[in-house]
Scaffold this active site. Sequence first.
Site, PDB file in Angstrom:
ATOM      1  N   ASP A  34       8.729   4.946   5.915  1.00 41.63           N
ATOM      2  CA  ASP A  34       7.869   3.424   6.593  1.00 41.63           C
ATOM      3  C   ASP A  34       7.638   2.281   5.130  1.00 41.63           C
ATOM      4  O   ASP A  34       8.182   2.709   3.957  1.00 41.63           O
ATOM      5  CB  ASP A  34       6.639   4.156   6.056  1.00 41.63           C
ATOM      6  CG  ASP A  34       6.026   3.446   7.308  1.00 41.63           C
ATOM      7  OD1 ASP A  34       6.725   2.500   8.139  1.00 41.63           O
ATOM      8  OD2 ASP A  34       4.677   3.193   7.628  1.00 41.63           O
ATOM      9  N   ASN A  83       7.617   5.099  18.307  1.00 43.99           N
ATOM     10  CA  ASN A  83       8.424   3.582  18.119  1.00 43.99           C
ATOM     11  C   ASN A  83       9.314   3.415  19.331  1.00 43.99           C
ATOM     12  O   ASN A  83       9.715   2.360  19.385  1.00 43.99           O
ATOM     13  CB  ASN A  83       9.436   3.499  16.933  1.00 43.99           C
ATOM     14  CG  ASN A  83       9.143   4.019  15.513  1.00 43.99           C
ATOM     15  OD1 ASN A  83       9.498   5.245  14.473  1.00 43.99           O
ATOM     16  ND2 ASN A  83       7.718   3.718  15.510  1.00 43.99           N
TER      17      ASN A  83
END
Length: 261
Positions: A26, A74
């Site tokens: 991330d 996502n």
Amino acid sequence: MPSFSSSTRDIPQVKAVPRHIAIIMDGNGRWAKQRLLPRAAGHKRGVELVREVVKACVARGVEYLTLFAFSSENWRRPAEEVSMLKQLFIMALEREAEKLHRNGIRLRVVGDLTPFGRKITELVARAEQLTRANGNMTLTIAANYGGRWDLLQAMQRVIESMPEQRGAFTEEQLAGCLAMAYAPEPDLFIRTGGEQRISNFLLWQLAYSEFYFTDTLWPDFDAAALDQAIASYQRRERRFGRTSEQLEIAAEAPPSRRELA
Ligand code: IPE
Ligand code: IPE
Ligand code: MG
């Protein structure tokens, strides 16, 4: 294919180098933003770091490396970014499959690939087939993966495969139907980018993993950063429900007594 037991039923053998590392990569967007670049630049740089971390893991004797590349959530991102991520995935599969093969790495992709379309499904099938017998390390990419999706599909499969049991399946039977049944559970879970959450990654398998959170953004997570994570792991005491005293006794006992402790 070896089948691995669950840490809630058996105590896995603990080694100095984690056998299995699972990473939530991330921070690509923030890395780009800090440099006044488009988010795409962060994702591109992120792919380069995948290469570096894969190499470093092989060199350190890690047997399984699992990377969260695209979560089932996502899809909520702007269509433009989703499409860009798909393109990057295609490029990486086209360019890297041969290289992985040359380096003796087995590639597996877990997640529901159908929504990505035929091109990706075919490239994945080809790369998995090409690298299937390699033994240096298993690299798993989680794409359109969600821990809840995985548990649900595993439950459906286990019930369908044993209708006579009418849902009375065991932990072992369920684990055997998870998307990553071919791997032991992660010893070390790493999340870069500062957030301290699982974001629907491997919900079942992280039950007894050691967690390591770092503010380092994924595009800055290099081999040295990996070594820091492994060093932190090596300072942990993995008790699996036991007391420290029990671990000391087990370490002192001759091998024949160790099983009993
Ligand atoms: C991780 O980086 C990559 C994916 C989720 C595909 P992000 O894109 O989430 O980066 P941040 O969190 O916005 O910085
Ligand atoms: C988790 O990152 C998923 C991947 C790295 C693929 P996100 O950036 O999507 O997670 P949240 O939304 O901050 O929880
Ligand atoms: Mg993020």
